[in-house]
Motif scaffolding. Sequence first.
Motif, PDB file in Angstrom:
ATOM      1  N   GLU A  44      35.685  35.731   5.107  1.00  0.00           N
ATOM      2  CA  GLU A  44      34.456  36.478   5.382  1.00  0.00           C
ATOM      3  C   GLU A  44      33.238  35.728   4.850  1.00  0.00           C
ATOM      4  N   ASN A  45      33.382  35.127   3.671  1.00  0.00           N
ATOM      5  CA  ASN A  45      32.292  34.349   3.080  1.00  0.00           C
ATOM      6  C   ASN A  45      31.926  33.178   3.989  1.00  0.00           C
ATOM      7  N   ALA A  46      32.926  32.492   4.536  1.00  0.00           N
ATOM      8  CA  ALA A  46      32.662  31.361   5.424  1.00  0.00           C
ATOM      9  C   ALA A  46      31.952  31.826   6.693  1.00  0.00           C
ATOM     10  N   GLN A  47      32.378  32.982   7.243  1.00  0.00           N
ATOM     11  CA  GLN A  47      31.724  33.506   8.443  1.00  0.00           C
ATOM     12  C   GLN A  47      30.273  33.876   8.163  1.00  0.00           C
ATOM     13  N   LEU A  48      30.030  34.500   7.032  1.00  0.00           N
ATOM     14  CA  LEU A  48      28.658  34.883   6.691  1.00  0.00           C
ATOM     15  C   LEU A  48      27.777  33.669   6.461  1.00  0.00           C
ATOM     16  N   ARG A  49      28.330  32.629   5.853  1.00  0.00           N
ATOM     17  CA  ARG A  49      27.552  31.401   5.659  1.00  0.00           C
ATOM     18  C   ARG A  49      27.189  30.760   7.002  1.00  0.00           C
ATOM     19  N   ALA A  50      28.126  30.786   7.947  1.00  0.00           N
ATOM     20  CA  ALA A  50      27.847  30.228   9.274  1.00  0.00           C
ATOM     21  C   ALA A  50      26.772  31.047   9.975  1.00  0.00           C
ATOM     22  N   GLU A  51      26.839  32.357   9.840  1.00  0.00           N
ATOM     23  CA  GLU A  51      25.837  33.223  10.462  1.00  0.00           C
ATOM     24  C   GLU A  51      24.459  32.988   9.849  1.00  0.00           C
ATOM     25  N   ILE A  52      24.400  32.828   8.542  1.00  0.00           N
ATOM     26  CA  ILE A  52      23.123  32.552   7.885  1.00  0.00           C
ATOM     27  C   ILE A  52      22.569  31.214   8.357  1.00  0.00           C
ATOM     28  N   GLY A  53      23.440  30.232   8.550  1.00  0.00           N
ATOM     29  CA  GLY A  53      22.993  28.938   9.050  1.00  0.00           C
ATOM     30  C   GLY A  53      22.371  29.047  10.430  1.00  0.00           C
ATOM     31  N   SER A  54      23.011  29.837  11.311  1.00  0.00           N
ATOM     32  CA  SER A  54      22.452  29.993  12.654  1.00  0.00           C
ATOM     33  C   SER A  54      21.138  30.771  12.613  1.00  0.00           C
ATOM     34  N   ILE A  55      21.028  31.744  11.723  1.00  0.00           N
ATOM     35  CA  ILE A  55      19.774  32.496  11.585  1.00  0.00           C
ATOM     36  C   ILE A  55      18.663  31.588  11.085  1.00  0.00           C
ATOM     37  N   LYS A  56      18.981  30.694  10.155  1.00  0.00           N
ATOM     38  CA  LYS A  56      17.975  29.743   9.665  1.00  0.00           C
ATOM     39  C   LYS A  56      17.492  28.839  10.795  1.00  0.00           C
ATOM     40  N   ASP A  57      18.409  28.391  11.650  1.00  0.00           N
ATOM     41  CA  ASP A  57      18.017  27.553  12.781  1.00  0.00           C
ATOM     42  C   ASP A  57      17.093  28.307  13.732  1.00  0.00           C
ATOM     43  N   ARG A  58      17.461  29.560  14.040  1.00  0.00           N
ATOM     44  CA  ARG A  58      16.629  30.366  14.939  1.00  0.00           C
ATOM     45  C   ARG A  58      15.263  30.619  14.330  1.00  0.00           C
ATOM     46  N   LEU A  59      15.213  30.899  13.042  1.00  0.00           N
ATOM     47  CA  LEU A  59      13.937  31.132  12.369  1.00  0.00           C
ATOM     48  C   LEU A  59      13.077  29.867  12.391  1.00  0.00           C
ATOM     49  N   GLY A  60      13.704  28.723  12.232  1.00  0.00           N
ATOM     50  CA  GLY A  60      12.963  27.461  12.315  1.00  0.00           C
ATOM     51  C   GLY A  60      12.349  27.257  13.687  1.00  0.00           C
ATOM     52  N   ASN A  61      13.096  27.632  14.733  1.00  0.00           N
ATOM     53  CA  ASN A  61      12.550  27.516  16.090  1.00  0.00           C
ATOM     54  C   ASN A  61      11.377  28.463  16.296  1.00  0.00           C
TER      55      ASN A  61
END
Length: 86
Positions: A44-61
């Motif tokens: 679950e921790n790994a999944q949440l970290r991946a989701e946070i990474g994708s959110i950071k990318d979207r926020l950067g865009n």
Amino acid sequence: MIGWVITTWLRVKHGYPLESSWGKAIYPRTSSEELERIKLLSQENAQLRAEIGSIKDRLGNVERIVTDSGYGLTSQIEALRQLPRN
């Protein structure tokens, strides 16, 4: 002998794991349920970290779009279109 008893008592009192004569932990033992729970929490921790990474990318865009000079120009044009005509 008394020293060993006192040392063991202090370890138990303060929550330190007990060790056998070979240095292997006797207490606390980890059960298969605990190991399974740790495995699930790690996944679950790994999944949440991946989701946070994708959110950071979207926020950067989004930040790039908003700070882009063309966006500011577009908003100024739209503001001029909404002014009342004389």
